[in-house]
Motif scaffolding. Structure first.
Motif, mmCIF file in Angstrom:
data_model
loop_
_atom_site.group_PDB
_atom_site.id
_atom_site.type_symbol
_atom_site.label_atom_id
_atom_site.label_comp_id
_atom_site.label_asym_id
_atom_site.label_seq_id
_atom_site.Cartn_x
_atom_site.Cartn_y
_atom_site.Cartn_z
ATOM 1 N N ARG A 44 0.831 -1.211 0.000
ATOM 2 C CA ARG A 44 0.000 0.000 0.000
ATOM 3 C C ARG A 44 0.861 1.254 0.000
ATOM 4 N N SER B 77 -5.753 1.318 -7.061
ATOM 5 C CA SER B 77 -6.667 0.420 -6.367
ATOM 6 C C SER B 77 -6.232 -1.030 -6.527
ATOM 7 N N ASP B 78 -5.803 -1.383 -7.718
ATOM 8 C CA ASP B 78 -5.361 -2.759 -7.961
ATOM 9 C C ASP B 78 -4.040 -3.049 -7.262
ATOM 10 N N HIS C 92 -6.720 -2.964 -2.584
ATOM 11 C CA HIS C 92 -8.106 -2.603 -2.280
ATOM 12 C C HIS C 92 -9.088 -3.452 -3.087
ATOM 13 N N ASP C 93 -8.764 -3.737 -4.330
ATOM 14 C CA ASP C 93 -9.651 -4.559 -5.152
ATOM 15 C C ASP C 93 -9.805 -5.958 -4.569
ATOM 16 N N SER D 107 -2.627 -1.580 -4.674
ATOM 17 C CA SER D 107 -2.611 -1.452 -3.219
ATOM 18 C C SER D 107 -3.344 -2.580 -2.515
#
Length: 88
Positions: free
Chosen positions: A5, A69-70, A74-75, A72
């Protein structure tokens, strides 16, 4: 997991800095191009700079946010949270 992240966040900030620089360069190029065809008026310069800059930053920024998003994770969290458990 936290290092992914942090690395993704630093890459996102770097990408957004380059996108902002690109938006400034493209807005300046658009103003130069318009100056070839006649005198520049204040409202034309402001509208062109705002339109070109915001279009570049929003368009490229959304792509950068999708990559962030991918990268880190999160997805993956959303996918795992919404996956239904198989009843056994």
């Amino acid at each position: 997991m936290q290092s992914n992240r942090e690395r993704a966040a630093s890459e996102f900030k770097r990408k957004m800095a380059w996108i902002t620089l690109g938006g400034i360069v493209l807005a300046a190029a658009a103003i130069w191009y318009l100056s070839l065809f006649g005198p520049l008026r204040v409202h034309m310069v402001v509208a062109t700079m705002g339109g070109v800059f915001l279009s570049v930053v929003v368009g490229c920024g959304l792509f950068a946010a999708a990559f962030f998003s991918d990268q880190s994770g999160h997805d993956r969290e959303v996918t795992d949270a919404t996956r239904q458990k198989d009843p056994d």
